[in-house]
Design an enzyme around this catalytic site. Structure first.
Site, PDB file in Angstrom:
ATOM      1  N   GLU A 159       6.489   2.658  17.089  1.00  0.00           N
ATOM      2  CA  GLU A 159       5.766   1.377  17.592  1.00  0.00           C
ATOM      3  C   GLU A 159       4.196   1.583  17.197  1.00  0.00           C
ATOM      4  O   GLU A 159       3.407   1.324  17.770  1.00  0.00           O
ATOM      5  CB  GLU A 159       6.053   0.498  18.829  1.00  0.00           C
ATOM      6  CG  GLU A 159       7.173   0.390  19.767  1.00  0.00           C
ATOM      7  CD  GLU A 159       7.208  -0.297  20.687  1.00  0.00           C
ATOM      8  OE1 GLU A 159       6.156  -0.174  20.986  1.00  0.00           O
ATOM      9  OE2 GLU A 159       7.848  -1.128  20.673  1.00  0.00           O
ATOM     10  N   GLU A 316      15.275  -1.531  20.044  1.00  0.00           N
ATOM     11  CA  GLU A 316      15.256  -1.025  21.498  1.00  0.00           C
ATOM     12  C   GLU A 316      14.935  -3.013  22.249  1.00  0.00           C
ATOM     13  O   GLU A 316      14.577  -3.824  22.181  1.00  0.00           O
ATOM     14  CB  GLU A 316      12.909  -1.106  22.188  1.00  0.00           C
ATOM     15  CG  GLU A 316      13.091   0.906  22.502  1.00  0.00           C
ATOM     16  CD  GLU A 316      11.186   0.784  22.531  1.00  0.00           C
ATOM     17  OE1 GLU A 316      10.831  -0.544  23.163  1.00  0.00           O
ATOM     18  OE2 GLU A 316      11.162   1.806  21.558  1.00  0.00           O
TER      19      GLU A 316
HETATM   20  C1  GAL Z   1       7.949  -0.126  24.045  1.00  0.00           C
HETATM   21  C2  GAL Z   1       7.771   1.218  23.845  1.00  0.00           C
HETATM   22  C3  GAL Z   1       8.294   2.188  24.671  1.00  0.00           C
HETATM   23  C4  GAL Z   1       8.655   1.981  26.470  1.00  0.00           C
HETATM   24  C5  GAL Z   1       8.833   0.027  26.101  1.00  0.00           C
HETATM   25  C6  GAL Z   1       8.463  -0.621  27.380  1.00  0.00           C
HETATM   26  O1  GAL Z   1       6.786  -0.505  23.463  1.00  0.00           O
HETATM   27  O2  GAL Z   1       8.517   1.691  22.411  1.00  0.00           O
HETATM   28  O3  GAL Z   1       8.022   3.318  24.478  1.00  0.00           O
HETATM   29  O4  GAL Z   1       7.054   1.832  26.495  1.00  0.00           O
HETATM   30  O5  GAL Z   1       7.880  -0.391  25.057  1.00  0.00           O
HETATM   31  O6  GAL Z   1       9.395  -1.430  27.523  1.00  0.00           O
END
Ligand code: GAL
Length: 657
Positions: A159, A316
């Site tokens: 990110e 994610e």
């Molecule tokens: C994202 C990040 C992950 C984790 C996740 C939690 O922004 O890439 O590592 O922190 O959020 O929601």
């Protein structure tokens, strides 16, 4: 600006399938747990995991110490279980020994304060020292794992810009000056572009230029815009440097990084990033509220169009609650699958979560995961396993492209950045919300739309909606006019067409760049205070903004007028006919309900109709990929699909077409 053409997808053999998995952080667990992880992953239908995202401290415990044994073992175990690795370059969070030895890699905030380690991603994108250490790690990883059979893709950093987008350090200042020299060539050109005769800001030496650090009064908005462009570029440069190492050492392995196409995240211009990745990957977390589901669809849709309509990777999302909102709500039964399949409906060929096993310690221990604290005997794990089966059964969807809609909503990161700057007619304007409202209204009418970057090929759509298209350089104004001349239908809104690429106002009356095309002229903006609304004579209600609209062209008709407020009796919504095309203007914020009232009058002349039967419009969302229609329940109730059966609450039906 390049839109990815999905040059390369995962490296793997075998039949087409939808990938399924998560971030996997085995270093947080004793090694006895790892074989059990792989067993449970197989039970859940997991096909791929992202490994090593925050592993730098474990991989390189000291300047000349390396420890790959644990990662060897993890990758071998994964491979033994038939699970692929999206292997991270592990550069997202540098280890304490590095930041202690080289504090000059740390980010500096606007006030000149060091951003200390203790969290993550506290490195400055322009630090040559950070770059050198990061690339060394990438080289070691790529050399070691080049031939590993589990290696399917590279996951660069994590990110980009989530925490370190804006750095005000001396490294940033130096690189910012280089970037400006390259962009403008001479100080004369820069002074003109930045309008530095305002407030005595004229530069006579490049060394006088600094990043927009905390200042006594409002900072030059053109400097702010260029610093935003530069900050985005600086992170992309770091990404490219890591990618260059990977391409050299592992040319067959595709390289990507995870975007954050989400409402609260406007720092990165993902239309520019899309041209840099071998396949587009996105992270998405639900924003609670009445438009939560529509927003998920909007982000997935935009991501699919960043990928040029080709498959992309949901890197994610969450199985249930996150841990970083004020109150973190668990997902309701069915939502995990519905959210996942909505991404698939918009072109995702992979559904992954943060994370595989819920952490016991650390800042994210209350963030949901595929395997929760409660273990496999849990509703979340059962839902995860059910989804794994469903995705496996949908293998025919894999590889298929999105089918374009007749309507496009233009999305422009620069307009987002500039329209929301300070010292404007109102600080209440929300770019993303306006675009989302149009999308929600179209969903309410059962009309499919594509959310597309402004630099993409949107001329193929019949109706193009450009909400708050604030930054309109002359080439974009020409492009919009040519589209309308060729029979296209354009709709735009308040505060559009106002400035050029340097944030200089187009003169002669608003909306300068689009004034003639729209056949209107505005001398003054009429923003509305909080709580004040105006009635329109089509029985809709406007908030936030009004304009004093003068119709200047006989071919411009008034679709609705103001009934109340300062502009009572004047035009609120106009449309200028141009041959068989048209250009319409909406001078107030109507919100989804008002837009749904207006839209039929804009859709009809463009020849756009819902593809859904009347009884389903608004109740289900339709998304189409080659070979399949996706019907997504937008209500909390079952919906009768007729011959296609009953769609349960939160249900998604995937129907061959
Ligand atoms: C994202 C990040 C992950 C984790 C996740 C939690 O922004 O890439 O590592 O922190 O959020 O929601």
């Amino acid at each position: 600006m390049g839109i990815a053409e999905n040059r390369r997808w995962l490296r793997r053999a075998g039949e087409a399938r939808l990938e399924y998995g998560a971030d996997y952080n085995p270093e947080q667990w004793p090694r006895e747990v790892w074989p059990d992880d792989v067993r449970a992953m197989r039970a859940a239908g997991v096909t791929i995991v992202s490994v090593g995202i925050f592993s730098w401290a474990r991989l390189q415990p000291g300047p000349e110490q390396w420890d790959f044994a644990w990662l060897d073992e993890v990758l071998d175990l994964l491979h033994g279980g038939g699970i692929l690795a999206d292997l991270a370059t592990a550069t997202a969070s540098p280890p304490p020994w590095l930041t202690t030895a080289y504090p000059e890699i740390l980010l500096v905030d606007q006030h000149g304060n060091t951003v200390w380690p203790g969290g993550r991603q506290y490195w400055r994108p322009t630090s040559p020292v950070f770059r050198e250490h990061a690339l060394r790690l990438v080289r070691e990883l790529a050399t070691r794992y080049a031939g590993h059979p589990a290696l399917a893709a590279w996951h660069v950093g994590n990110e980009f810009g989530a925490h370190n987008c804006h750095d005000y350090s001396e490294d940033a200042a130096t690189t910012f000056r280089h970037w400006l020299r390259h962009r403008y060539g001479t100080l004369t050109v820069l002074n003109r572009a930045w309008g530095t005769d305002f407030w005595s800001q004229r530069y006579t030496d490049w060394g006088q230029i600094i990043p927009p650090r905390q200042a006594a009064a409002q900072i030059n908005p053109a400097c702010l815009l260029d610093f935003q462009r530069f900050s985005d570029y600086a992170l992309r440069e770091h990404y490219r440097a890591e990618r260059a190492v990977l391409r050299k050492l592992t040319p067959a392995i595709p390289v990507t990084t995870n975007f954050m196409v989400m409402p609260g995240v406007k720092r990165m211009d993902y239309a520019a990033w899309a041209g840099e990745v071998d396949f587009v990957a996105n992270d998405h977390y639900v924003t609670p509220g009445p438009q939560a589901r529509d927003e998920l669809s909007f982000s997935a849709n935009l991501t699919g169009n960043l990928a040029g309509g080709q498959p992309w990777f949901l890197m994610e999302h969450s199985t249930s609650a996150v841990n970083w909102q004020p109150v973190n709500l668990a997902k309701q039964p069915g939502e995990l699958a519905r959210d996942s399949l909505t991404h698939v409906a918009h072109g995702a060929d992979a559904v992954c979560f943060f994370q595989w096993r819920q952490s016991r310690a650390g800042a994210e221990k209350y963030h949901s995961a595929m395997l929760p604290h409660a273990g496999e005997q849990s509703a979340v794990f059962r839902a995860v396993t059910d989804l794994g089966k469903r995705l496996a059964a949908l293998h025919e969807v894999a590889g298929t492209a999105r089918v374009p809609a007749d309507v496009a909503i233009l999305f422009d990161w620069e307009s987002w950045w500039v329209a929301e700057q300070d010292s404007h007619p109102t600080d209440r304007l929300r770019y993303h919300q306006e675009a989302l409202d149009w999308y929600s209204a179209l969903l309410d009418l059962g009309v499919r739309a594509d959310v597309v970057p402004v630099g993409s090929n949107w001329e193929r759509h019949r109706l193009v909606i450009a909400p708050i298209l604030h930054v309109v350089p002359d080439y974009l104004a020409d492009r919009l006019a040519a589209f309308v001349d060729a029979g296209g239908h354009l709709v735009t809104t308040y505060f559009s067409g106002i400035v050029d690429q340097n944030d200089h106002v187009w003169l002669g009356g608003y909306p300068g760049a689009l004034r003639e095309l729209l056949g209107i002229r505005i001398e003054e903006f009429g923003p509305l205070p909080d709580g004040v609304s105006v009635a329109l004579d089509d029985d809709t209600t406007g908030t936030l903004w009004t304009d004093h609209v003068e119709v200047t062209d006989p071919a411009t008709e008034i679709l609705a007028g103001y009934r109340t407020g300062d502009q009572a009796g004047r035009a609120a919504i106009t449309r200028r006919a141009v041959g068989s095309g048209s250009a319409a203007y909406v001078s107030t914020r109507l919100a989804p309900a008002g837009l749904a009232t207006l839209l039929p009058r804009l859709l009809e002349p463009a020849g756009v109709a819902s593809e859904l039967p009347p009884e389903l419009r608004g109740r289900v969302e339709l998304a189409v990929r080659d070979g399949h229609r996706f019907l997504i329940n937008r209500t909390g109730e079952p919906v009768d699909l007729g011959v296609d059966g009953l769609l349960p609450a939160n249900g998604v039906a995937v129907i061959p077409r």
